[in-house]
Design a protein around this motif. Sequence first.
Motif, PDB file in Angstrom:
ATOM      1  N   VAL A  18       8.008  -2.537   8.842  1.00  0.00           N
ATOM      2  CA  VAL A  18       7.977  -3.986   9.078  1.00  0.00           C
ATOM      3  C   VAL A  18       7.932  -4.721   7.738  1.00  0.00           C
ATOM      4  N   LEU A  19       7.095  -4.246   6.830  1.00  0.00           N
ATOM      5  CA  LEU A  19       7.037  -4.862   5.502  1.00  0.00           C
ATOM      6  C   LEU A  19       8.389  -4.772   4.799  1.00  0.00           C
ATOM      7  N   GLN A  20       9.046  -3.637   4.933  1.00  0.00           N
ATOM      8  CA  GLN A  20      10.361  -3.455   4.300  1.00  0.00           C
ATOM      9  C   GLN A  20      11.382  -4.430   4.870  1.00  0.00           C
ATOM     10  N   LEU A  21      11.402  -4.590   6.182  1.00  0.00           N
ATOM     11  CA  LEU A  21      12.323  -5.551   6.793  1.00  0.00           C
ATOM     12  C   LEU A  21      12.075  -6.951   6.250  1.00  0.00           C
ATOM     13  N   LEU A  22      10.805  -7.318   6.161  1.00  0.00           N
ATOM     14  CA  LEU A  22      10.463  -8.665   5.713  1.00  0.00           C
ATOM     15  C   LEU A  22      10.671  -8.853   4.212  1.00  0.00           C
ATOM     16  N   SER A  23      10.810  -7.758   3.478  1.00  0.00           N
ATOM     17  CA  SER A  23      11.095  -7.875   2.044  1.00  0.00           C
ATOM     18  C   SER A  23      12.551  -8.284   1.822  1.00  0.00           C
ATOM     19  N   LEU A  58      -1.092  -7.603   9.651  1.00  0.00           N
ATOM     20  CA  LEU A  58      -0.529  -7.872   8.328  1.00  0.00           C
ATOM     21  C   LEU A  58      -0.848  -9.292   7.882  1.00  0.00           C
ATOM     22  N   GLU A  59      -0.819 -10.215   8.827  1.00  0.00           N
ATOM     23  CA  GLU A  59      -1.129 -11.610   8.508  1.00  0.00           C
ATOM     24  C   GLU A  59      -2.623 -11.760   8.173  1.00  0.00           C
ATOM     25  N   ASP A  60      -3.488 -11.098   8.926  1.00  0.00           N
ATOM     26  CA  ASP A  60      -4.929 -11.134   8.640  1.00  0.00           C
ATOM     27  C   ASP A  60      -5.238 -10.581   7.251  1.00  0.00           C
ATOM     28  N   ASN A  61      -4.449  -9.606   6.829  1.00  0.00           N
ATOM     29  CA  ASN A  61      -4.629  -8.981   5.508  1.00  0.00           C
ATOM     30  C   ASN A  61      -3.865  -9.715   4.406  1.00  0.00           C
ATOM     31  N   GLU A  62      -3.278 -10.844   4.761  1.00  0.00           N
ATOM     32  CA  GLU A  62      -2.536 -11.702   3.831  1.00  0.00           C
ATOM     33  C   GLU A  62      -1.332 -11.006   3.189  1.00  0.00           C
ATOM     34  N   ASP A  85       3.262 -12.414  -1.850  1.00  0.00           N
ATOM     35  CA  ASP A  85       3.242 -11.640  -3.094  1.00  0.00           C
ATOM     36  C   ASP A  85       2.346 -10.415  -2.940  1.00  0.00           C
ATOM     37  N   LYS A  86       1.216 -10.593  -2.273  1.00  0.00           N
ATOM     38  CA  LYS A  86       0.314  -9.471  -2.007  1.00  0.00           C
ATOM     39  C   LYS A  86       1.021  -8.414  -1.146  1.00  0.00           C
ATOM     40  N   GLY A  87       1.824  -8.872  -0.190  1.00  0.00           N
ATOM     41  CA  GLY A  87       2.580  -7.960   0.667  1.00  0.00           C
ATOM     42  C   GLY A  87       3.628  -7.177  -0.112  1.00  0.00           C
ATOM     43  N   LYS A  88       4.261  -7.837  -1.079  1.00  0.00           N
ATOM     44  CA  LYS A  88       5.253  -7.152  -1.923  1.00  0.00           C
ATOM     45  C   LYS A  88       4.598  -6.039  -2.724  1.00  0.00           C
TER      46      LYS A  88
END
Length: 115
Positions: A18-23, A58-62, A85-88
């Motif tokens: 999911v993180l990869q898709l959103l990147s 993921l949103e709760d963890n910013e 940026d934290k997610g990246k």
Amino acid sequence: MDERYERQLKKGILEILVLQLLSQERMYGYQMIMCMKEKSHGMFEMKEGTLYPILYRLEDNELVESQWTPPQNKELSRKYYCLTDKGKEQLKALKQLWKNFSMVVNEILEENEYE
């Protein structure tokens, strides 16, 4: 093969995917579901009940943030998600972890394979 094993393996990797898709671009939920299905050739067919808890975590963890679009014409408002940026940074670390993890697992699985 017992489907429990497949479900358990998939469960551990979904957040990274999911993180990869959103990147790559901001997306709304159904768009992510369809994109994941297409990119994985049907291996990852997520349901809303699987995706949304991941997005909320993921949103709760910013790591991701969401934003509603205003409705236009007859189109309803959509909630888009994008990487922070934290997610990246987290994605980068998780990708490295996955590379190390899969390398070690492959080494163990290939051990004595041809004997």
